[in-house]
Design a protein around this motif. Structure first.
Motif, PDB file in Angstrom:
ATOM      1  N   LEU A  89      45.763 -58.106 -11.232  1.00 33.83           N
ATOM      2  CA  LEU A  89      45.674 -58.499  -9.825  1.00 33.83           C
ATOM      3  C   LEU A  89      46.515 -57.607  -8.919  1.00 33.83           C
ATOM      4  CD1 LEU A  89      45.852 -62.376 -10.232  1.00 33.83           C
ATOM      5  CD2 LEU A  89      43.833 -60.915 -10.098  1.00 33.83           C
ATOM      6  N   GLY A  90      46.050 -57.485  -7.660  1.00 35.22           N
ATOM      7  CA  GLY A  90      46.781 -56.756  -6.635  1.00 35.22           C
ATOM      8  C   GLY A  90      46.348 -55.303  -6.536  1.00 35.22           C
ATOM      9  N   GLY A  91      46.946 -54.615  -5.594  1.00 38.08           N
ATOM     10  CA  GLY A  91      46.642 -53.203  -5.404  1.00 38.08           C
ATOM     11  C   GLY A  91      45.460 -52.978  -4.475  1.00 38.08           C
ATOM     12  N   GLU A  92      44.983 -51.744  -4.464  1.00 34.79           N
ATOM     13  CA  GLU A  92      43.923 -51.334  -3.540  1.00 34.79           C
ATOM     14  C   GLU A  92      42.520 -51.580  -4.077  1.00 34.79           C
ATOM     15  OE1 GLU A  92      44.557 -50.253  -0.393  1.00 34.79           O
ATOM     16  OE2 GLU A  92      46.619 -50.768  -0.906  1.00 34.79           O
ATOM     17  N   GLY A  93      42.368 -51.751  -5.390  1.00 31.02           N
ATOM     18  CA  GLY A  93      41.043 -51.928  -5.985  1.00 31.02           C
ATOM     19  C   GLY A  93      40.444 -53.287  -5.678  1.00 31.02           C
ATOM     20  N   ARG A  94      39.185 -53.433  -6.012  1.00 28.32           N
ATOM     21  CA  ARG A  94      38.473 -54.688  -5.811  1.00 28.32           C
ATOM     22  C   ARG A  94      37.745 -55.080  -7.085  1.00 28.32           C
ATOM     23  NH1 ARG A  94      41.627 -55.007  -2.624  1.00 28.32           N
ATOM     24  NH2 ARG A  94      41.521 -54.997  -0.383  1.00 28.32           N
ATOM     25  N   VAL A  95      37.763 -56.369  -7.404  1.00 28.17           N
ATOM     26  CA  VAL A  95      37.091 -56.911  -8.576  1.00 28.17           C
ATOM     27  C   VAL A  95      36.019 -57.879  -8.099  1.00 28.17           C
ATOM     28  CG1 VAL A  95      37.377 -58.285 -10.678  1.00 28.17           C
ATOM     29  CG2 VAL A  95      39.164 -56.650 -10.000  1.00 28.17           C
ATOM     30  N   GLN A  96      34.788 -57.667  -8.575  1.00 30.47           N
ATOM     31  CA  GLN A  96      33.637 -58.508  -8.231  1.00 30.47           C
ATOM     32  C   GLN A  96      33.581 -59.710  -9.165  1.00 30.47           C
ATOM     33  OE1 GLN A  96      31.500 -57.493  -5.693  1.00 30.47           O
ATOM     34  NE2 GLN A  96      32.880 -55.760  -5.429  1.00 30.47           N
ATOM     35  N   GLY A  97      33.211 -60.862  -8.613  1.00 29.09           N
ATOM     36  CA  GLY A  97      33.095 -62.038  -9.468  1.00 29.09           C
ATOM     37  C   GLY A  97      32.342 -63.173  -8.808  1.00 29.09           C
ATOM     38  N   GLU A  98      32.429 -64.321  -9.450  1.00 26.57           N
ATOM     39  CA  GLU A  98      31.739 -65.538  -9.010  1.00 26.57           C
ATOM     40  C   GLU A  98      32.744 -66.681  -8.979  1.00 26.57           C
ATOM     41  OE1 GLU A  98      27.857 -64.004 -11.535  1.00 26.57           O
ATOM     42  OE2 GLU A  98      28.905 -65.825 -12.190  1.00 26.57           O
ATOM     43  N   ILE A  99      32.525 -67.605  -8.062  1.00 23.82           N
ATOM     44  CA  ILE A  99      33.417 -68.749  -7.896  1.00 23.82           C
ATOM     45  C   ILE A  99      32.669 -70.018  -8.303  1.00 23.82           C
ATOM     46  CG2 ILE A  99      34.757 -70.108  -6.246  1.00 23.82           C
ATOM     47  CD1 ILE A  99      34.848 -67.434  -4.565  1.00 23.82           C
ATOM     48  N   TYR A 100      33.338 -70.824  -9.129  1.00 19.76           N
ATOM     49  CA  TYR A 100      32.760 -72.087  -9.604  1.00 19.76           C
ATOM     50  C   TYR A 100      33.737 -73.221  -9.369  1.00 19.76           C
ATOM     51  CZ  TYR A 100      29.293 -69.296 -12.073  1.00 19.76           C
ATOM     52  OH  TYR A 100      28.274 -68.423 -12.372  1.00 19.76           O
ATOM     53  N   ARG A 101      33.198 -74.407  -9.067  1.00 22.04           N
ATOM     54  CA  ARG A 101      33.988 -75.641  -9.024  1.00 22.04           C
ATOM     55  C   ARG A 101      33.985 -76.187 -10.449  1.00 22.04           C
ATOM     56  NH1 ARG A 101      31.548 -78.517  -5.015  1.00 22.04           N
ATOM     57  NH2 ARG A 101      33.000 -77.623  -3.522  1.00 22.04           N
ATOM     58  N   ILE A 102      35.177 -76.509 -10.965  1.00 20.67           N
ATOM     59  CA  ILE A 102      35.299 -76.966 -12.347  1.00 20.67           C
ATOM     60  C   ILE A 102      36.114 -78.249 -12.423  1.00 20.67           C
ATOM     61  CG2 ILE A 102      35.044 -74.642 -13.334  1.00 20.67           C
ATOM     62  CD1 ILE A 102      38.140 -74.620 -13.686  1.00 20.67           C
ATOM     63  N   THR A 103      35.957 -78.932 -13.524  1.00 24.77           N
ATOM     64  CA  THR A 103      36.729 -80.145 -13.806  1.00 24.77           C
ATOM     65  C   THR A 103      37.964 -79.774 -14.639  1.00 24.77           C
ATOM     66  OG1 THR A 103      35.595 -80.522 -15.889  1.00 24.77           O
ATOM     67  CG2 THR A 103      34.602 -81.529 -13.906  1.00 24.77           C
ATOM     68  N   PRO A 104      38.947 -80.666 -14.704  1.00 26.21           N
ATOM     69  CA  PRO A 104      40.097 -80.413 -15.579  1.00 26.21           C
ATOM     70  C   PRO A 104      39.677 -80.190 -17.041  1.00 26.21           C
ATOM     71  CG  PRO A 104      40.614 -82.181 -14.048  1.00 26.21           C
ATOM     72  CD  PRO A 104      39.142 -81.879 -13.888  1.00 26.21           C
ATOM     73  N   ALA A 105      38.651 -80.918 -17.497  1.00 22.72           N
ATOM     74  CA  ALA A 105      38.179 -80.752 -18.882  1.00 22.72           C
ATOM     75  C   ALA A 105      37.644 -79.338 -19.110  1.00 22.72           C
ATOM     76  CB  ALA A 105      37.098 -81.785 -19.207  1.00 22.72           C
ATOM     77  N   LEU A 106      36.913 -78.813 -18.151  1.00 21.60           N
ATOM     78  CA  LEU A 106      36.392 -77.452 -18.286  1.00 21.60           C
ATOM     79  C   LEU A 106      37.530 -76.435 -18.183  1.00 21.60           C
ATOM     80  CD1 LEU A 106      34.243 -75.368 -18.670  1.00 21.60           C
ATOM     81  CD2 LEU A 106      33.519 -75.698 -16.309  1.00 21.60           C
ATOM     82  N   GLU A 107      38.479 -76.679 -17.296  1.00 20.08           N
ATOM     83  CA  GLU A 107      39.636 -75.782 -17.184  1.00 20.08           C
ATOM     84  C   GLU A 107      40.361 -75.687 -18.533  1.00 20.08           C
ATOM     85  OE1 GLU A 107      43.874 -75.421 -14.777  1.00 20.08           O
ATOM     86  OE2 GLU A 107      42.298 -76.679 -13.940  1.00 20.08           O
ATOM     87  N   ALA A 108      40.513 -76.793 -19.219  1.00 17.01           N
ATOM     88  CA  ALA A 108      41.180 -76.792 -20.525  1.00 17.01           C
ATOM     89  C   ALA A 108      40.399 -75.946 -21.536  1.00 17.01           C
ATOM     90  CB  ALA A 108      41.343 -78.221 -21.039  1.00 17.01           C
ATOM     91  N   GLN A 109      39.068 -76.016 -21.501  1.00 13.46           N
ATOM     92  CA  GLN A 109      38.242 -75.200 -22.392  1.00 13.46           C
ATOM     93  C   GLN A 109      38.397 -73.709 -22.076  1.00 13.46           C
ATOM     94  OE1 GLN A 109      34.079 -76.731 -22.952  1.00 13.46           O
ATOM     95  NE2 GLN A 109      34.835 -78.340 -21.583  1.00 13.46           N
ATOM     96  N   LEU A 110      38.453 -73.378 -20.784  1.00  8.28           N
ATOM     97  CA  LEU A 110      38.624 -71.981 -20.379  1.00  8.28           C
ATOM     98  C   LEU A 110      39.988 -71.454 -20.814  1.00  8.28           C
ATOM     99  CD1 LEU A 110      37.048 -72.049 -16.809  1.00  8.28           C
ATOM    100  CD2 LEU A 110      35.994 -71.245 -18.936  1.00  8.28           C
ATOM    101  N   ASP A 111      41.029 -72.304 -20.716  1.00 11.37           N
ATOM    102  CA  ASP A 111      42.364 -71.907 -21.161  1.00 11.37           C
ATOM    103  C   ASP A 111      42.351 -71.526 -22.646  1.00 11.37           C
ATOM    104  OD1 ASP A 111      43.305 -72.435 -18.604  1.00 11.37           O
ATOM    105  OD2 ASP A 111      44.449 -74.227 -19.202  1.00 11.37           O
TER     106      ASP A 111
END
Length: 132
Positions: free
Chosen positions: A56-78
């Motif tokens: 993260l940070g600096g002059e570059g740019r990273v392309q991505g997608e934004i999703y709404r998630i639940t705590p249960a899904l956040e735990a799976q992603l972790d």
């Protein structure tokens, strides 16, 4: 006594294999996330072979997608991203502000641990799907 209210939804910014059509497409997880928008964050994307890592940070740019998630899904992603409480896992969970339709949205993002990018090439486009 008031009934328990549902947890406040969280948002995650995904930039690699979790993007729609990626090998770990976030839509395959349960409960299914809700896609909010595409987005861009400040950072540098690195090619780690089968997947990328963003610093993260600096002059570059990273392309991505934004999703709404639940705590249960956040735990799976972790688990998938090997997040550890002492920040020595493969990824470190951060929060970034992403502009969406003129508004700021706080999103989780999984930043690659700095030790994992030694000798790796940056992806100039900042887009995992366009890494040529």
């Amino acid at each position: 006594m008031m009934p328990d209210s549902p947890p406040t939804p969280r948002h995650v910014f995904v930039y690699g294999t979790l993007r729609a059509g990626g090998s770990n497409d976030i839509a395959r997880f349960s409960p299914a996330p809700q896609r909010i928008a595409d987005g861009v964050i400040a950072g540098t994307l690195y090619d780690l072979g089968a997947y990328p890592g963003a610093v993260l940070g600096g002059e570059g740019r990273v392309q991505g997608e934004i999703y709404r998630i639940t705590p249960a899904l956040e735990a799976q992603l972790d688990v998938l991203e090997e997040v550890r409480s002492d920040d020595c896992g493969e990824y470190i969970k951060r929060e970034v502000e992403v502009r969406v339709a003129g508004a700021a949205l706080c999103c989780l993002v999984y930043e690659i641990h700095p030790d994992r990018i030694a000798g790796r090439s940056a992806i100039a486009s900042g887009d995992w799907f366009r890494r040529d």
